[in-house]
Design an enzyme around this catalytic site. Structure first.
Site, PDB file in Angstrom:
ATOM      1  N   GLU A 189      20.817  11.912  15.433  1.00 22.46           N
ATOM      2  CA  GLU A 189      19.736  11.387  14.578  1.00 22.46           C
ATOM      3  C   GLU A 189      19.235  12.400  13.564  1.00 22.46           C
ATOM      4  OE1 GLU A 189      16.549   9.592  16.753  1.00 22.46           O
ATOM      5  OE2 GLU A 189      17.849   8.172  17.762  1.00 22.46           O
ATOM      6  N   GLU A 195      23.063   5.216  21.857  1.00 15.17           N
ATOM      7  CA  GLU A 195      21.828   5.070  22.628  1.00 15.17           C
ATOM      8  C   GLU A 195      21.280   3.672  22.432  1.00 15.17           C
ATOM      9  OE1 GLU A 195      18.691   7.971  21.913  1.00 15.17           O
ATOM     10  OE2 GLU A 195      20.170   9.597  21.827  1.00 15.17           O
TER      11      GLU A 195
END
Ligand code: GBH
Length: 493
Positions: A210, A399
Site C-alpha cells: 500500500e 488482503e
C-alpha cells in the site's frame, strides 16, 4: 493426524474448534459420519472458485512479531513513532505484540487448522539490515529461514512482502526516509539480498504494501510513522520515490532471485464502482480508477503519469527522469490488491473528466474501523478494472477482512457473525469475478489473528483467531470456522 501425536496446546485449540460445532478431522479422512450428513447440499460447480484457487491468510512483521530488540534487530520508524508520537489510540506499542517471533510454530499450526495453502507475511527490513544498508545481520534473516522451513513442512506456500511500513530508523535519520531516493536504492539492495538468500523457498514476492497509505498517512497527515506533515511538493517527491523503490526492487529481485521468481506490488487501489451497472457508468468507473491511481498502479503499469495527474501537480510538478519512469514500470508478474472498501461510487456524466464521484450519504454502512465502509462489490470491480484497464493476467487479493467488536459470549466463544456477513458478501463478489474470467489466482484474508493495528493500537481486532494479549492465547472465532468451510468446499458458504 493421529490423536497421540497432538500436543496439549493443539488439543486445546481443537477443543475450541469443536465447541463451535466444527469437526477438526481432515476432509479426506473418509469419515463420512454425522458431520458430513449435516452439510448443505453441494452447490453446482459454477458457484465455486476455479480449481487450484489459492486460499491464504496475511499478516505483517511489525504488527505481530514483537522481539523488537532481539538478535540484533535495529529500530524502525514505527518503533520510534509508537514510543514518542503520542498518536497511538490506546498508548500501546508493538514491543511484544503477538510474540510471533517466538510463537511462529504455533501460528503455523493455526494456519494449518484453517486449511490455508498460502501465507502472506512481511520481512522486517531492520532485522535484516539494522542500519538500513551496509552490513546484513544474519541472525535477523535466520528468523525467516526458520519460518519458511516451518511453513513448507506444513505445505503452506510462502508469499513474502518486502516492505510493510517498518523502515529502518537509521534511513529516516540519515536522509529523511522516502524523501530521498537513497532510500529507494537501499530498499532495492535489501530486496535483492533477501531474494538471493530466501529465493530457494520463496517463489512470490510483493515489493511494497500500500504505497499510498505509507505516503499520505506517514508523510502527509502524520498519523502513521514517521509522523510527518510535509507540504505538497515534498509529499509528491516522497510518492515518486516510493514508486521508484518499487521498480528498483522489482529489478533487484529479478537480478538476485532464482529464475522464475515472481514479483509484483500489493496495492490498495482507489476502487471506483459503477453506481448502477450500465455500460456508461462502467466505462466512467474505469476512467476514474485509472486517474485516481495515477501516482501508483497506473504509472507502474503504463510507465507515465497521466496528463490530468501532471496538470493537477501544477507548480508542484515532480522532479523525475524518463529513466525513472521506465524503472517504475519494470515488468511485473502479478498485481496484488488489498480490497477493503468501495472508495467511490461513480456516475457517468458529460463533463471533461467523464465521471462524477457520488457523495456518500450519512447512512452508508460501516464495519468496525472509522474508514471501513461496507461495499462487497469492490471485490468484483477492483480486480476487474485492473484486468480490463491494463490487461493484467495474474491478480492476487493480498488482503481483505474487517475489524469487528468481537465480544466473547457467555460461553466464551466469539460469534462474529458480522465479520462472517462481511466476508461472505465480499467472497460472493470475488466468485462473481472469477466466474467472469477475471484472473484472480488467490485470496489472502486479513488477518490470521488479532494484532497491532497501527495507530488504533490493539483496539481494533481483525483476526480469525482472537488473541488475549495478556496470555498470548489464540482462540478461533466463528469466522475461522466459516473460512475453513469455504476453503474446504472451494465455494462461498
Ligand atoms: C491494511 O490497510 C494494512 O495493509 C494492514 O496492515 C492493516 O492492518 C489492515 O489494512 C487493517 O487496517 O485514516 O481515514 O485516511 C487497510 C487499508 C487504507 C485503511 C487507508 C486505512 C486510511 C483511512 N487502509 N485507510 S484514513
Amino acid at each position: 493426524m493421529s490423536f497421540n501425536r497432538i500436543s496439549r496446546r493443539q488439543f486445546a485449540g481443537m477443543a475450541a474448534w469443536s465447541a463451535l460445532g466444527i469437526s477438526t478431522k481432515p476432509a479426506e479422512s473418509g469419515q463420512a459420519g454425522a458431520s458430513k450428513e449435516k452439510r448443505l447440499p453441494d452447490r453446482s460447480l459454477s458457484s465455486g472458485f476455479p480449481g487450484g484457487f489459492l486460499w491464504g491468510t496475511a499478516t505483517s512483521a511489525y504488527q505481530i512479531e514483537g522481539a523488537v530488540n532481539e538478535d540484533g534487530r535495529g529500530p524502525s520508524i514505527w518503533h520510534r513513532h509508537v514510543h514518542t508520537s503520542g498518536k497511538i489510540l490506546d498508548h500501546s506499542n508493538a514491543d511484544v505484540a503477538n510474540d510471533h517471533y517466538h510463537r511462529y510454530k504455533e501460528d503455523v499450526r493455526l494456519m494449518k487448522a484453517l486449511g490455508v495453502k498460502a501465507y502472506r507475511f512481511s520481512i522486517a527490513w531492520p532485522r535484516v539490515f539494522p542500519e538500513g544498508a551496509g552490513s546484513p545481520n544474519p541472525k535477523g534473516l535466520d528468523f525467516y529461514n526458520r519460518l519458511l522451513d516451518e511453513l513448507l513442512a506444513n505445505d503452506i506456500e510462502p508469499f513474502a512482502t518486502m516492505y510493510h511500513w517498518d523502515l529502518p530508523q537509521a534511513l529516516q535519520d540519515r536522509h529523511g526516509g522516502w524523501l530521498s531516493r537513497d532510500t529507494s536504492k537501499a530498499f532495492a539492495d535489501y530486496a535483492g539480498y533477501v531474494a538471493e538468500r530466501l529465493g530457494d523457498r520463496v517463489k512470490h514476492i510483493f515489493t511494497i504494501n500500500e504505497c499510498s497509505r505509507l505516503v499520505y498517512l506517514g508523510y502527509g497527515a502524520g498519523s502513521d510513522a514517521p509522523g510527518l506533515e510535509l507540504p505538497q511538493p515534498e509529499l509528491n517527491q516522497v510518492r515518486h520515490n516510493v514508486a521508484l523503490g518499487h521498480g528498483l526492487a522489482v529489478q533487484a529481485v529479478r537480478a538476485h532471485g532464482r529464475v522464475g521468481i515472481r514479483v509484483g506490488p500489493a496495492e490498495n487501489i482507489v476502487t471506483c464502482i459503477p453506481a448502477i451497472e450500465t455500460p456508461a457508468n462502467i466505462r466512467a468507473a474505469e476512467i476514474a480508477t485509472r486517474e485516481l491511481n495515477a501516482g501508483y498502479l497506473t504509472v507502474m503499469l503504463e510507465g507515465k503519469y497521466t496528463d490530468a495527474f501532471l496538470a493537477h501537480a501544477g507548480k508542484n510538478a515532480l522532479k523525475y527522469t524518463a529513466e525513472d519512469l521506465s524503472v517504475i514500470s519494470s515488468p511485473i508478474d502479478f498485481v496484488g490488491l488489498n480490497v477493503y472498501t468501495p472508495e467511490h461510487y461513480v456516475v457517468a456524466v458529460d463533463n471533461e473528466q467523464g465521471f462524477t464521484l457520488a457523495p456518500f450519504p450519512a447512512s452508508f454502512p460501516y464495519m468496525g474501523s472509522a474508514w471501513s465502509k461496507i461495499g462487497p462489490e469492490a471485490m468484483y470491480w477492483a480486480p476487474r478494472h485492473v484486468a480490463k484497464l491494463w490487461d493484467v493476467k495474474s491478480i492476487y487479493i493480498t488482503e481483505n477482512g474487517t475489524s469487528a467488536a468481537d465480544e466473547p459470549a457467555a460461553d466464551g466463544n466469539v460469534y462474529d457473525v458480522d465479520r462472517i456477513m462481511y466476508l461472505r458478501n465480499y467472497l460472493i463478489h470475488l466468485q462473481r469475478a472469477t466466474s467472469d474470467g477475471v484472473p484472480v489466482l488467490g485470496y489472502f484474508l486479513w488477518s490470521l489473528m488479532d494484532n497491532f493495528e497501527w495507530s488504533d493500537g490493539f483496539e481494533k481486532r481483525y483476526g480469525l483467531y482472537r488473541v488475549d494479549f495478556n496470555t498470548q492465547r489464540r482462540t478461533p472465532k466463528l469466522s475461522a470456522s466459516f473460512y475453513r468451510e469455504t476453503i474446504e468446499r472451494n465455494a462461498v458458504v
